[in-house]
Design an enzyme around this catalytic site. Structure first.
Site, PDB file in Angstrom:
ATOM      1  N   SER A  50       1.024   6.623   2.490  1.00  0.00           N
ATOM      2  CA  SER A  50       1.674   7.500   3.140  1.00  0.00           C
ATOM      3  C   SER A  50       2.971   8.194   2.388  1.00  0.00           C
ATOM      4  CB  SER A  50       1.981   6.908   4.534  1.00  0.00           C
ATOM      5  OG  SER A  50       0.996   6.391   5.018  1.00  0.00           O
TER       6      SER A  50
ATOM      7  N   SER B 259      -4.767   7.285  13.060  1.00  0.00           N
ATOM      8  CA  SER B 259      -4.245   7.098  14.048  1.00  0.00           C
ATOM      9  C   SER B 259      -5.163   7.424  15.200  1.00  0.00           C
ATOM     10  CB  SER B 259      -3.234   8.110  14.468  1.00  0.00           C
ATOM     11  OG  SER B 259      -3.840   9.385  14.844  1.00  0.00           O
ATOM     12  N   ASN B 260      -5.034   6.764  16.353  1.00  0.00           N
ATOM     13  CA  ASN B 260      -6.149   6.826  17.601  1.00  0.00           C
ATOM     14  C   ASN B 260      -6.630   8.327  17.806  1.00  0.00           C
ATOM     15  OD1 ASN B 260      -5.824   4.355  17.302  1.00  0.00           O
ATOM     16  ND2 ASN B 260      -5.930   3.869  19.709  1.00  0.00           N
ATOM     17  N   GLU B 261      -5.824   9.132  17.693  1.00  0.00           N
ATOM     18  CA  GLU B 261      -6.126  10.778  17.779  1.00  0.00           C
ATOM     19  C   GLU B 261      -6.976  11.100  16.597  1.00  0.00           C
ATOM     20  OE1 GLU B 261      -2.914   9.767  18.004  1.00  0.00           O
ATOM     21  OE2 GLU B 261      -2.809   9.998  20.293  1.00  0.00           O
TER      22      GLU B 261
ATOM     23  N   GLU C 107     -13.851  -1.516   5.331  1.00  0.00           N
ATOM     24  CA  GLU C 107     -13.420  -2.418   5.873  1.00  0.00           C
ATOM     25  C   GLU C 107     -13.437  -2.275   7.412  1.00  0.00           C
ATOM     26  OE1 GLU C 107     -12.255  -5.330   5.119  1.00  0.00           O
ATOM     27  OE2 GLU C 107     -11.110  -5.674   7.077  1.00  0.00           O
TER      28      GLU C 107
ATOM     29  N   GLN D 156       0.883  -1.132  -0.026  1.00  0.00           N
ATOM     30  CA  GLN D 156       0.060  -0.082  -0.086  1.00  0.00           C
ATOM     31  C   GLN D 156       0.786   1.129   0.035  1.00  0.00           C
ATOM     32  OE1 GLN D 156      -1.877   0.787   3.591  1.00  0.00           O
ATOM     33  NE2 GLN D 156      -3.673   2.097   2.769  1.00  0.00           N
ATOM     34  N   GLY D 157       0.726   1.991  -1.106  1.00  0.00           N
ATOM     35  CA  GLY D 157       1.722   3.270  -1.244  1.00  0.00           C
ATOM     36  C   GLY D 157       0.855   4.325  -1.063  1.00  0.00           C
TER      37      GLY D 157
HETATM   38  C1  LIG Z   1       4.327   0.020  11.280  1.00  0.00           C
HETATM   39  C2  LIG Z   1       3.466   0.877  10.394  1.00  0.00           C
HETATM   40  C3  LIG Z   1       3.233   0.513   9.163  1.00  0.00           C
HETATM   41  C4  LIG Z   1       2.691   1.065   8.272  1.00  0.00           C
HETATM   42  N1  LIG Z   1       2.256   0.694   7.062  1.00  0.00           N
HETATM   43  C5  LIG Z   1       1.804   1.809   5.738  1.00  0.00           C
HETATM   44  C6  LIG Z   1       1.558   1.090   4.683  1.00  0.00           C
HETATM   45  O1  LIG Z   1       1.707  -0.119   4.404  1.00  0.00           O
HETATM   46  N2  LIG Z   1       1.230   1.986   3.723  1.00  0.00           N
HETATM   47  C7  LIG Z   1       0.972   3.311   4.243  1.00  0.00           C
HETATM   48  O2  LIG Z   1       0.453   4.004   2.979  1.00  0.00           O
HETATM   49  N3  LIG Z   1       0.993   3.714   5.208  1.00  0.00           N
HETATM   50  C8  LIG Z   1       1.664   2.959   6.345  1.00  0.00           C
HETATM   51  N4  LIG Z   1       1.827   3.255   7.246  1.00  0.00           N
HETATM   52  C9  LIG Z   1       1.592   4.850   7.635  1.00  0.00           C
HETATM   53  C10 LIG Z   1       0.489   5.456   8.643  1.00  0.00           C
HETATM   54  O3  LIG Z   1      -0.708   5.188   8.243  1.00  0.00           O
HETATM   55  C11 LIG Z   1       0.904   6.749   9.203  1.00  0.00           C
HETATM   56  O4  LIG Z   1       2.023   6.407  10.337  1.00  0.00           O
HETATM   57  C12 LIG Z   1      -0.120   7.436   9.889  1.00  0.00           C
HETATM   58  O5  LIG Z   1      -1.078   7.931   8.857  1.00  0.00           O
HETATM   59  C13 LIG Z   1       0.174   8.675  10.748  1.00  0.00           C
HETATM   60  O6  LIG Z   1       1.014   9.495   9.676  1.00  0.00           O
HETATM   61  P1  LIG Z   1       2.359   9.937  10.393  1.00  0.00           P
HETATM   62  O7  LIG Z   1       3.341   8.863  10.608  1.00  0.00           O
HETATM   63  O8  LIG Z   1       2.985  10.997   9.289  1.00  0.00           O
HETATM   64  O9  LIG Z   1       2.236  10.776  11.601  1.00  0.00           O
HETATM   65  P2  LIG Z   1       1.695  12.286  11.888  1.00  0.00           P
HETATM   66  O10 LIG Z   1       0.286  12.397  10.913  1.00  0.00           O
HETATM   67  O11 LIG Z   1       2.687  13.244  11.789  1.00  0.00           O
HETATM   68  O12 LIG Z   1       0.972  12.223  13.181  1.00  0.00           O
HETATM   69  C14 LIG Z   1       1.819  12.489  14.577  1.00  0.00           C
HETATM   70  C15 LIG Z   1       0.973  12.545  15.549  1.00  0.00           C
HETATM   71  O13 LIG Z   1       0.226  13.610  15.594  1.00  0.00           O
HETATM   72  C16 LIG Z   1      -1.289  13.283  15.562  1.00  0.00           C
HETATM   73  N5  LIG Z   1      -1.975  14.066  14.814  1.00  0.00           N
HETATM   74  C17 LIG Z   1      -2.058  14.301  13.466  1.00  0.00           C
HETATM   75  N6  LIG Z   1      -3.153  15.170  13.165  1.00  0.00           N
HETATM   76  C18 LIG Z   1      -3.673  15.531  14.235  1.00  0.00           C
HETATM   77  C19 LIG Z   1      -4.970  16.103  14.581  1.00  0.00           C
HETATM   78  N7  LIG Z   1      -5.764  16.776  13.630  1.00  0.00           N
HETATM   79  N8  LIG Z   1      -5.492  16.104  15.838  1.00  0.00           N
HETATM   80  C20 LIG Z   1      -4.884  15.346  17.000  1.00  0.00           C
HETATM   81  N9  LIG Z   1      -3.668  14.651  16.748  1.00  0.00           N
HETATM   82  C21 LIG Z   1      -3.102  14.814  15.520  1.00  0.00           C
HETATM   83  C22 LIG Z   1      -1.167  11.792  15.288  1.00  0.00           C
HETATM   84  O14 LIG Z   1      -2.319  11.268  15.919  1.00  0.00           O
HETATM   85  C23 LIG Z   1      -0.024  11.471  15.682  1.00  0.00           C
HETATM   86  O15 LIG Z   1       0.114  10.699  17.241  1.00  0.00           O
HETATM   87  C24 LIG Z   1       2.387   2.652   8.420  1.00  0.00           C
HETATM   88  C25 LIG Z   1       2.869   3.004   9.820  1.00  0.00           C
HETATM   89  C26 LIG Z   1       3.471   2.323  10.579  1.00  0.00           C
HETATM   90  C27 LIG Z   1       3.924   2.993  11.895  1.00  0.00           C
END
Ligand SMILES: Cc1cc2nc3c(=O)[nH]c(=O)nc-3n(C[C@H](O)[C@H](O)[C@H](O)COP(=O)(O)OP(=O)(O)OC[C@H]3O[C@@H](n4cnc5c(N)ncnc54)[C@H](O)[C@@H]3O)c2cc1C
Lengths: 396, 382
Positions: free
Chosen positions: A129, A381-383, A244, A126-127
């Site tokens: 992020s 994320s849970n947030e 899903e 899945q591409g």
């Molecule tokens: C082990 C792992 C596997 C993954 N696999 C895939 C994959 O296969 N394909 C893919 O596309 N992606 C994948 N992801 C990416 C995942 O979906 C992202 O990590 C996720 O969407 C969060 O983005 P970020 O890491 O950039 O964190 P950020 O978006 O930068 O968030 C950082 C923190 O800020 C909080 N935050 C952000 N916005 C808000 C808001 N508006 N209000 C309150 N809090 C907020 C978040 O909850 C988090 O705690 C994977 C991630 C992990 C850790």
């Protein structure tokens, strides 16, 4: 209202249980029990066993290999599978790109891709992020520019789970920069062997390698690999999130790990005279059982509501499943960590000559604890889930 | 009561900060972690030059004779910088046991080498069946004509593979769970009958499983604490927990600092994520957890000197409970607020979280100490 299984449902669970007990290779079951990484071959092996039985994509339309089960029956299936330690099929294929293709793809794409997902001939990743587009996925920057019969794709995807094994990656790409950010995104299928695709593995804090950077440098993608309409990709991605719902709570898997925690707590108590901390750990296990039961019923309520409304329910309950499901998984990993005590500090791997998985259970719990921090980060994320719940509560 | 650090402690803090800034930039520290030993003798020599290897040793034996508050100051900085050097194993555990239980001859023989950084010590104590109980010892020390013969197996011996001298806890008499009948023995790491299997702990630090197969120890190498050995072990464990509490505070302080920096820079939805109140409240809770732990680390350093073992034990248990709870909360939230990057080995915050998790499990986690405290009289018994 009736919470009991019908005879038919009970018999079905029995059938699934028997099947897994007979067909799941012991080595795979052991790895699942100890949260060890499955190899690519392990998952292919198991998917093909399932496929032979007709159950690899049971939730798909019958036409493409599905079983035509009701949502509740499908949920029971997953629950029993997980309780019996069967690996999930590769969700990127069976739960993500597969449903996108059979819902929005053209006939050629369906014929070309779907059968190869069913038996895991194609490994998908899945591409979505990108380094600058996580929670705010719509701000993604990878571009696809039309050039004759091709799109030319440039950008970087990241956190790509199991991308190191992948034959194909489904990507959200920007095809229009002039419009509102959600309105300029398309859904593109990219062959990982195309020139210009580079995968860089990233080590996670549990020591494993399951995520990757995927660099896309002037990658030429035939325009026939566009799914649906250009610039409608965001709708398809949203469809995925709404589609899903079963499975995200991982109730069956949590039941199995709680059962295991209970078993180990009892054993630890036996082997180590009366340890003061163990009764308390056992009551934490009981508390998690309470929470999990509540979640299980919530999940069935969501499914039942979904069946009633034909899939158009907008209750924030799906976000409950994600938040609570992930928190319970994480809490169980904490119980296991505390149960292992000092032994959690020692990483025991088969390479150190510790092949006896049953004795060395404590040597992997810290890895699992560290690794499981991801479940409250990915998949929205849970947030973000709490934002969704609050928004819907305040809007109504 | 005086809760401020004094001038001497401030100077000590600054000198450790300077050393750490020099030795532990991320890439440099990674090279050490990935090296075969996982720590650096060259670095340890620099610690010794600053007096850190002999921090707690009396001046008569070549040390600088500092107490628990100086140890606290040093450990906080080592925690912040994730220093993998054998300070806990050699100075606090090995050195502590010799200081409290060694006779004059043994101290003169070993402590100067410890202070100069040439002699590495480790404490071979924990056994697989023991969970966290300090007195659960099955390793046997059988009397021979001119000494003792050790037989048994020890686990999680911190820096055990590299130690020149192991301080081994073994049973002179009684059953596995008896509180009496325990002795401490000095055994050369390469003595015949000692086999060591090195491994890394979850935070990448070196440790060893050690088997003692009929290892002969002359009488002069038994530490002198007849009838008191368990009390000495408990005291050293308490002092070490107090020091780990300070290390944990350093680890948390750094995680919080990194998280604050990250959310201030990271933009999503067109703005710094620090602007979301959900994130701000989380930072506030992390800070509260950190400061609660900091208070208990100070309390632990103070009560660690108490000669009443019950009062000391209860205080140390309380400090470890607070420490573990704070480490878990601050660590988990630091990863959560970093998002994906927090899950990787490519960024320091994940390494800090690993260390936080290891510190929790060393010398008993929250659950263990909470139950000990509950089963005793609690903290506020009249
Ligand atoms: C082990 C792992 C596997 C993954 N696999 C895939 C994959 O296969 N394909 C893919 O596309 N992606 C994948 N992801 C990416 C995942 O979906 C992202 O990590 C996720 O969407 C969060 O983005 P970020 O890491 O950039 O964190 P950020 O978006 O930068 O968030 C950082 C923190 O800020 C909080 N935050 C952000 N916005 C808000 C808001 N508006 N209000 C309150 N809090 C907020 C978040 O909850 C988090 O705690 C994977 C991630 C992990 C850790």
């Amino acid at each position: 209202m009736d919470l009991d299984f019908t005879d038919e449902e009970a018999a079905f669970c029995e059938e699934v249980r028997d099947f897994v007990r007979k067909s799941l290779p012991r080595s795979i079951r052991q790895k699942m029990l100890f949260n060890r990484e499955l190899t690519k071959d392990d998952l292919i092996t198991w998917t093909r066993i399932l496929d032979k039985k007709g159950w690899a994509v049971s939730h798909w339309p019958v036409e493409w290999g599905g079983m035509g089960w009701s949502p509740v029956k499908q949920a029971l299936f997953i629950d029993v599978m997980q309780q019996e330690m069967a690996p999930d099929t590769l969700s990127f294929g069976t739960s993500m790109v597969g449903p996108i293709i059979y819902t929005f793809g053209n006939e050629t794409q369906k014929k070309r891709f779907l059968p190869r997902i069913v038996n895991l001939e194609d490994w998908w990743c899945q591409g979505f992020s990108e380094p600058q587009a996580g929670s705010d996925l719509a701000s993604l920057r990878t571009t696809a520019v039309r050039d004759g019969d091709d799109y030319v794709v440039n950008g970087q995807k990241t956190w790509t789970t199991l991308g190191q094994h992948a034959d194909w990656i489904f990507c959200l790409v920007r095809t229009n920069r002039e419009v509102k950010k959600q309105a300029g995104i398309s859904f593109l299928l990219i062959d990982m062997t195309s020139p210009g695709v580079t995968v860089r593995p990233i080590q996670t804090i549990d020591g494993g390698y399951e995520i990757n950077d995927v660099f896309l440098d002037n990658v030429r993608v035939p325009a026939e690999n566009l799914v649906g309409e250009e610039n409608r990709g965001w709708d398809y991605a949203k469809f995925l999130l709404q589609h899903e719902r079963t499975g995200i709570a991982r109730v069956g898997a949590s039941k199995a790990s709680l059962r295991r925690a209970r078993e180990l707590a009892e054993r630890e108590g036996r082997d180590n005279s009366a340890r003061l901390d163990l009764p308390h750990i056992r009551s934490r296990i009981a508390l998690l059982e309470v929470e999990l039961k509540a979640l299980e019923i919530t999940q069935y309520r969501v499914l039942s509501e979904e069946s009633q409304s034909g899939g158009n329910s907008h209750s924030p309950a799906a976000s409950i499943l994600k938040v609570k499901g992930s928190e319970i998984q994480q809490a169980i990993s904490e119980v296991m960590l505390d149960l292992a005590g000092p032994h959690a500090l020692t990483l025991l791997t088969p390479a150190d000559g510790h092949n006896d998985l049953d004795r060395s259970w404590a040597g992997t719990v810290a890895e699992t604890y560290l690794n499981w921090r991801k479940v409250s980060i990915y998949g929205g994320s849970n947030e973000i889930q709490r934002n969704i719940i609050a928004k819907q509560l305040l809007a109504s | 009561m005086d809760l401020q650090i004094n001038e001497q402690q401030r100077l000590l803090k600054e000198s450790v900060q300077k050393l750490a800034a020099d030795l532990y930039p991320f890439e440099k520290r990674e090279a050490i972690r990935l090296s075969e030993a996982g720590w650096s003798r060259d670095y340890w020599a620099q610690y010794a030059e600053l007096g850190l290897a002999g921090l707690t040793v009396e001046e008569a034996y070549g040390g600088i004779g500092c107490g628990p508050f100086e140890t606290m100051v040093v450990m906080e900085e080592l925690g912040r910088s994730l220093a993998p050097e054998p300070f806990v194993a050699t100075v606090l555990l090995g050195g502590g046991l010799i200081r409290h239980a060694g006779n004059e001859e043994q101290k003169e023989r070993l402590l100067p080498g410890l202070c100069s950084g040439e002699l590495l010590l480790a404490f071979a104590h924990l056994e697989e069946q023991a969970r966290h109980e300090l007195h659960d010892i099955a390793t046997v020390a059988a009397k021979t004509a001119d000494g003792y013969r050790l037989k048994g197996r020890k686990t999680l011996v911190l820096h055990g593979s590299d130690a020149d001298v192991l301080v081994v806890a073994a049973r002179l008499s009684g059953d596995r769970l008896d509180r009496d009948g325990i002795g401490l023995f000095l055994v050369a790491g390469d003595a015949s009958g000692v086999s060591r299997q090195g491994h890394r702990t979850i935070d990448g630090r070196p440790a060893a499983e050690i088997v003692f197969q009929d290892v002969d120890v002359p009488s002069r190498d038994m530490l002198d604490a007849p009838g008191e050995t368990l009390a000495v072990i408990e005291r050293v464990a308490d002092e070490t927990i107090a020091a780990l509490a300070a290390e944990g505070v350093g680890v948390m302080d750094e995680m919080l600092k990194m998280t604050i920096e990250h959310v201030g820079l990271r933009k999503q939805f067109g703005t710094e994520i620090a602007s979301f109140q959900a994130i701000q409240h989380r930072l506030a809770d992390m800070y509260i957890a950190l400061e609660q732990a900091r208070s208990m680390a100070i309390y632990a350093a103070g009560i660690g000197r108490d000669n009443d073992p019950e009062r000391r034990g209860a205080g140390i248990a309380a400090a470890k409970v607070q420490l573990c709870r704070s480490l878990r909360y601050v660590g988990q939230q630091a990863i959560q607020l970093h998002g994906g990057i927090g899950m990787t080995m490519e960024y320091k915050v994940g390494h800090l979280f690993q260390r936080a998790t290891a510190i929790e499990a060393l010398f008993g986690g929250a659950e263990h100490h909470l139950q000990t405290l509950a089963a005793g009289g609690g903290l506020f018994a009249a």
